[in-house]
Design an enzyme around this catalytic site. Sequence first.
Site, mmCIF file in Angstrom:
data_model
loop_
_atom_site.group_PDB
_atom_site.id
_atom_site.type_symbol
_atom_site.label_atom_id
_atom_site.label_comp_id
_atom_site.label_asym_id
_atom_site.label_seq_id
_atom_site.Cartn_x
_atom_site.Cartn_y
_atom_site.Cartn_z
ATOM 1 N N ASP A 79 -0.158 5.020 1.013
ATOM 2 C CA ASP A 79 -0.422 6.010 2.066
ATOM 3 C C ASP A 79 -0.326 5.367 3.445
ATOM 4 O O ASP A 79 -1.024 4.401 3.742
ATOM 5 C CB ASP A 79 -1.815 6.619 1.884
ATOM 6 N N ASP A 103 0.883 -1.162 0.000
ATOM 7 C CA ASP A 103 0.000 0.000 0.000
ATOM 8 C C ASP A 103 0.924 1.217 0.000
ATOM 9 O O ASP A 103 2.132 1.088 0.254
ATOM 10 C CB ASP A 103 -0.882 -0.023 1.258
#
EC number: 5.4.2.6
Length: 223
Positions: free
Chosen positions: A15, A13
Amino acid sequence: MVKFEQIKGFIFDLDGVIANTSVYHAQAWHQLADELGVTWTDDLANQLKGVGRMDSLNLILKSGGKENDYTEDEKVKYATKKNDNYLNLLKGLTDDDILAGMKEFIQDLDAHHYLISLASSSKNSPKVLEALDLAKYFNERVDPDTLTHGKPDPEIYRRGAEILNLKPEECIGLEDAVSGVKSINGAHETSVGIGDPKILNEADINFTDTSQVTLANIKKAMD
């Protein structure tokens, strides 16, 4: 859990895992929620982590009991406004904004010839990786526009393995959000949760912050 020796790829991922761009997302969504007259809370902020743009807007509207107040065209307009605001906040982003230890971890993966892909629901992820000078380390990136379902559905992490030509059990996914951990687990990959282990209690491996994420620590947790 599979053996560490079976692992050939890592799926990230963006963020809150690689860089703290989640702060800018939250700031931009907070401003839009204020404009829409929806009360911003920590719980709402957590619900939006790892969730796509339109789904995030719908969660905000639902939180304020306004889910039926806007047409789809109006929703697109508000989502675009949020994104423009977010991109404005991102100006000046540099590799100094990479979270502690993550640049070294990604470089270590590259040095050990692991395959790396990005499973971010953010359409701005290519720009962010370029700004952070990390794009060269990522073999592939899942295009959010090609997906039917958002996290916590496992589609994005399944695709993250497929574009590396790897089986799910050969991959480790890294997330800082509950929806992301559920997505990794649903894809039958090994999940690494970064953050409060009480919140990310479904993760196969837990680290409280990014500085703890190393190949050696992951191997130790899997042995």
